[in-house]
Design an enzyme around this catalytic site. Structure first.
Site, PDB file in Angstrom:
ATOM      1  N   HIS A 176      14.563  64.818 -64.234  1.00  0.00           N
ATOM      2  CA  HIS A 176      15.275  63.699 -64.855  1.00  0.00           C
ATOM      3  C   HIS A 176      16.709  63.572 -64.344  1.00  0.00           C
ATOM      4  O   HIS A 176      17.315  62.525 -64.463  1.00  0.00           O
ATOM      5  CB  HIS A 176      15.251  63.817 -66.385  1.00  0.00           C
ATOM      6  CG  HIS A 176      16.083  64.915 -66.946  1.00  0.00           C
ATOM      7  ND1 HIS A 176      15.557  66.070 -67.467  1.00  0.00           N
ATOM      8  CD2 HIS A 176      17.419  65.047 -67.067  1.00  0.00           C
ATOM      9  CE1 HIS A 176      16.533  66.847 -67.895  1.00  0.00           C
ATOM     10  NE2 HIS A 176      17.675  66.248 -67.654  1.00  0.00           N
ATOM     11  N   ASP A 192       9.231  68.295 -65.384  1.00  0.00           N
ATOM     12  CA  ASP A 192      10.668  68.051 -65.273  1.00  0.00           C
ATOM     13  C   ASP A 192      11.323  68.970 -64.249  1.00  0.00           C
ATOM     14  O   ASP A 192      12.413  69.489 -64.465  1.00  0.00           O
ATOM     15  CB  ASP A 192      11.359  68.194 -66.631  1.00  0.00           C
ATOM     16  CG  ASP A 192      12.740  67.542 -66.653  1.00  0.00           C
ATOM     17  OD1 ASP A 192      13.002  66.693 -65.786  1.00  0.00           O
ATOM     18  OD2 ASP A 192      13.551  67.898 -67.519  1.00  0.00           O
ATOM     19  N   SER A 230      21.846  70.210 -67.487  1.00  0.00           N
ATOM     20  CA  SER A 230      20.427  70.095 -67.134  1.00  0.00           C
ATOM     21  C   SER A 230      20.218  70.477 -65.679  1.00  0.00           C
ATOM     22  O   SER A 230      20.930  70.027 -64.792  1.00  0.00           O
ATOM     23  CB  SER A 230      19.930  68.669 -67.340  1.00  0.00           C
ATOM     24  OG  SER A 230      19.682  68.436 -68.691  1.00  0.00           O
TER      25      SER A 230
END
Length: 492
Positions: free
Chosen positions: A140, A170, A243
């Site tokens: 993402h 992901d 992230s």
């Protein structure tokens, strides 16, 4: 690229993915530890603790881990273009994501957005696993990015090529044109135990090389929408920008990729999730070799067992994966798996929680053989299946008035031919009124009862007969819209 928000309607708060990471909540004493950088404390032992007092242990040398492996952690900046007013964008032209509330009102983030194309920028983290420039991050983080810039610890910047990304797990793999780069050490998530120390490094809110620490809170967490990942849950502070960054164990080995947080506000609230590194490496190997990722598919919808459901299916304890539906033509259907089966083992691996199963299936390849141990009607059944590719596509009752079912507090009637056709069901009974135990269990008017404890319901009379033979609990397989789920109801 953009920070991804995953809103979970079935949970009280949201699990928020992408652009997340650790924040500014470290303990300075960990950084002033007197150990030399070479003296990294061992991880806490995960075997059973003997009787007697539990003595204190020395905290890991986080400072040594940061000094040795921090240079292998990178910042990632992305740029792309989105259409103003498109799905996922708010009225200001910003991604419709709770994280972006932090930036509203700052230069470049205020006012109404122009119509047409709107430039979108994102930030994240990553880490180097190959001296020749191979980097892991979250899918993402680089989603929809037209340009990806990797910033090294020494402030050198490189334009990165996205070798491939896998939204299902992901995970994304990047490549930069560089040599002799610092790399992390890769560890084994299986050796982690709940309570073990962990450390994250990343760029929360753009603050580069930020370190935060905590412990493993749980393992094997299954999150809605992330069926292939048995997440590592921690209390490490993770915020937008982290992230894709690494999660280290106490020995300095990378055991996960920081990916999501559980939050009511969009910011860190004490619960964060990391993708186990073995899952990420499985994806990386396929991307490097084939340029894409293939996931295996069994073709079942499963749910967690609680004690009431376990009692209904005559299980001694609530463990295994309860099958609530089977996709027509799938590997599971061809193997003979039925709604109401409880999958107890997969290729010899015990299924303790329902989330264990999709993670095991996802680590396989299409065409792999799968041996299943299933609990059905009070006994164990052995089944064999051949997994398929995850992307592969795969009699009339009269309409009488509703009849009350006293034990459950339900008034039901047969389905009309039109209702069967619309719901794509061969049989079942429609719930018209609900009170008492069924209402308290969450059953609602308009639900269709498909099965009782795994036995298909073909008529109102059969439902009455099935209920008269049950004990203290019953598991109703209901269809609500397009969703099928078992609901445990005490008969009382």
């Amino acid at each position: 690229m953009k920070i991804k928000s995953l809103t979970l309607s079935m949970m009280a708060a949201g699990v928020i993915a992408a652009g997340t990471a650790n924040a500014l909540n470290w303990n300075p004493s960990n950084w002033l530890h007197k150990n030399t950088p070479e003296q990294v404390s061992p991880a806490v032992a995960t075997q059973a603790v003997p009787d007697g007092p539990i003595g204190p242990i020395t905290a890991p040398n986080y400072r040594a881990i940061v000094e040795r492996f921090g240079p292998a952690v990178v910042g990632i900046n992305t740029e792309g273009v989105a259409k103003a007013g498109m799905k996922g964008m708010d009225d200001d032209g910003l991604p419709d994501d709770p994280f972006f509330q932090f930036f509203r009102g700052m230069p470049g983030f205020g006012g109404r957005a122009p119509r047409g194309d709107v430039p979108v920028r994102g930030q994240g983290s990553g880490f180097i696993i190959g001296k020749d420039g191979l980097i892991l991050t979250n899918a993402h983080v680089v989603r929809d990015a037209d340009e990806v810039i990797v910033k090294l610890n020494d402030r050198r910047e490189y334009k990165a090529k996205v070798l491939g990304s896998d939204p299902a797990t992901d995970v994304a793999v990047l490549k930069i044109d560089a040599r002799d780069l610092p790399v992390v050490k890769l560890g084994d998530p299986e050796r982690l135990g709940v309570g073990d120390y962990v450390l994250a490094i990343g760029s929360p809110f753009g603050f580069e090389q930020s370190a935060t620490a905590g412990i493993v809170s749980a393992k094997g967490r299954a999150l809605p929408g992330d069926t292939y990942v048995p997440f590592i849950q921690t209390d490490v502070a993770v915020n937008p920008g982290n992230s894709g960054g690494p999660l280290f164990d106490a020995n300095g080995n990378v055991v996960g990729i920081n990916s999501q947080i559980y939050s009511r506000t969009g910011g860190y609230e004490g619960v964060s999730f990391a993708i186990p590194i073995n899952v990420a490496l499985h994806v990386k190997d396929q991307i490097v070799k084939n340029g894409k990722v293939s996931h295996a598919r069994l073709g079942v919808t499963i749910q967690e067992l609680n004690q009431t459901l376990a009692d209904s299916f005559k299980l001694q304890q609530p463990q295994g994966a309860l099958v609530s539906s089977v996709a027509p033509g799938s590997a599971a259907a061809k193997a003979g798996i039925k709604a109401g089966d409880v999958i107890m083992k997969y290729n010899g691996h015990a299924i303790t929680r329902s989330g264990d199963l999709p993670a095991l299936v996802g680590m396989g390849k299409p065409g792999d053989a799968a041996k299943l141990e299933v609990w059905r009607a009070g006994k164990t059944v052995e089944l064999s299946s051949t997994l398929t590719e995850a992307s592969d596509s795969l009699a009339s009752d009269d309409h009488s008035s509703a009849r009350p079912q006293g034990k459950l507090g339900l008034a039901v009637r047969p389905l009309s031919p039109e209702e069967k056709h619309e719901a794509n069901l061969a049989s079942g009974v429609m719930i018209e009124r609900v009170t008492g135990a069924a209402a308290r269990a969450g059953v609602a008017s308009g639900d269709v009862i498909i099965a009782v404890n795994g036995t298909p319901v073909k008529s109102v009379e059969q439902l009455q007969d099935l209920l008269s033979k049950e004990g203290k609990h019953v598991a109703l397989l209901i269809q609500r819209g397009d969703t099928k789920i078992f609901v445990p109801v005490p008969l009382g």
